[in-house]
Enzyme design. Sequence first.
Site, PDB file in Angstrom:
ATOM      1  N   ASP A 111     -66.035 -56.397 -43.320  1.00  0.00           N
ATOM      2  CA  ASP A 111     -66.347 -56.566 -44.736  1.00  0.00           C
ATOM      3  C   ASP A 111     -67.700 -57.248 -44.850  1.00  0.00           C
ATOM      4  OD1 ASP A 111     -65.884 -56.715 -47.583  1.00  0.00           O
ATOM      5  OD2 ASP A 111     -65.341 -58.804 -47.348  1.00  0.00           O
ATOM      6  N   SER A 112     -68.222 -57.276 -46.075  1.00  0.00           N
ATOM      7  CA  SER A 112     -69.492 -57.957 -46.313  1.00  0.00           C
ATOM      8  C   SER A 112     -69.346 -59.472 -46.274  1.00  0.00           C
ATOM      9  CB  SER A 112     -70.067 -57.533 -47.666  1.00  0.00           C
ATOM     10  OG  SER A 112     -69.160 -57.848 -48.702  1.00  0.00           O
ATOM     11  N   CYS A 134     -63.671 -53.139 -47.335  1.00  0.00           N
ATOM     12  CA  CYS A 134     -64.688 -53.344 -48.363  1.00  0.00           C
ATOM     13  C   CYS A 134     -64.784 -52.056 -49.163  1.00  0.00           C
ATOM     14  CB  CYS A 134     -66.028 -53.668 -47.695  1.00  0.00           C
ATOM     15  SG  CYS A 134     -67.430 -53.715 -48.814  1.00  0.00           S
ATOM     16  N   GLU A 155     -66.140 -66.367 -53.332  1.00  0.00           N
ATOM     17  CA  GLU A 155     -66.779 -66.965 -52.152  1.00  0.00           C
ATOM     18  C   GLU A 155     -66.885 -68.490 -52.294  1.00  0.00           C
ATOM     19  OE1 GLU A 155     -68.699 -65.448 -49.373  1.00  0.00           O
ATOM     20  OE2 GLU A 155     -67.975 -63.429 -49.741  1.00  0.00           O
ATOM     21  N   CYS A 181     -62.345 -54.307 -55.375  1.00  0.00           N
ATOM     22  CA  CYS A 181     -63.197 -55.061 -54.449  1.00  0.00           C
ATOM     23  C   CYS A 181     -62.254 -56.021 -53.745  1.00  0.00           C
ATOM     24  CB  CYS A 181     -64.285 -55.815 -55.208  1.00  0.00           C
ATOM     25  SG  CYS A 181     -65.199 -56.994 -54.187  1.00  0.00           S
ATOM     26  N   HIS A 197     -62.526 -58.864 -52.651  1.00  0.00           N
ATOM     27  CA  HIS A 197     -62.569 -60.258 -53.115  1.00  0.00           C
ATOM     28  C   HIS A 197     -61.627 -60.486 -54.307  1.00  0.00           C
ATOM     29  CE1 HIS A 197     -66.360 -60.295 -50.852  1.00  0.00           C
ATOM     30  NE2 HIS A 197     -66.391 -61.610 -50.967  1.00  0.00           N
TER      31      HIS A 197
END
Length: 272
Positions: free
Chosen positions: A14-15, A77, A156, A188, A190
């Site tokens: 993932d990023s 992702c 994050e 997403c 996240h």
Amino acid sequence: MNGMKQHAPIGVFDSGVGGLTVAKEIMRALPGETIVYYGDTARVPYGTKSPETVTAYSRQIAKFLMSQQVKAMVVACNTISALALETIEKEFDVPFIGVVKPGARTAAGATRNKKIGVIATEGTISSGMYESFLKSLNPEVKVYGKACPLFVALAEEGWLQDPITKQVAERYLVELKEKEIDTLVLGCTHYPLLRKVIGEVMGEKVTLVNPAYETAQELRYVLEDNHILNDSKEAAAHKFYVSDGAEKFRRIANMILPCEIEVEDVAIKSFE
């Protein structure tokens, strides 16, 4: 060969930290599998980058994971799944599983009024991949996409239930509420970290679809089909790598995952 491969790890990338929601579901669904995770924290976010850049970054990460002898790769992702997966999966000799299609299948099955919302990064929304795949499953559905880039930064930061997060969610989601959607894809990885706030804003009549769960189920099918499922009851020690900020990543990961982890920095640019 397959006997050896059964005990090889699963690559997950993932990023940044979002893919940990997928790793968590894999740990829960497939306790015998060992994960090698890579989060490209130095170059997050991916959602605002071009398809060419996302593809180049993803190729580097895949090469690193292949050096770890993985037997399959989970692209945890949505942006990579939408923009780069079709290209890079042809370049490596292991199965790849993305997060877009499993989530879309669940959303198509869940909707009652055929109005589906998708929240994601700008890259995923502009790719149109969710809409095209949902319409291939059911041509009658109406799909409303909304980019919510600040959600990544809030996740994050670990601001999962902060008043600011609630305000941002209300502002982003107001137009989807006006469309009277009954199903919302958290497009997403996240975003499931903010699920409580998103659920409060959308209301209990809207079904939230978490592609992370569906992706773990899809991984099981792929491993079974390839006869490489590790059906032992306990995995070896999972490994976690990032391109920057190992300590911050570890702190967030230990809030999300069911086990304490250690994290190592690896410069991904060397894997050209």
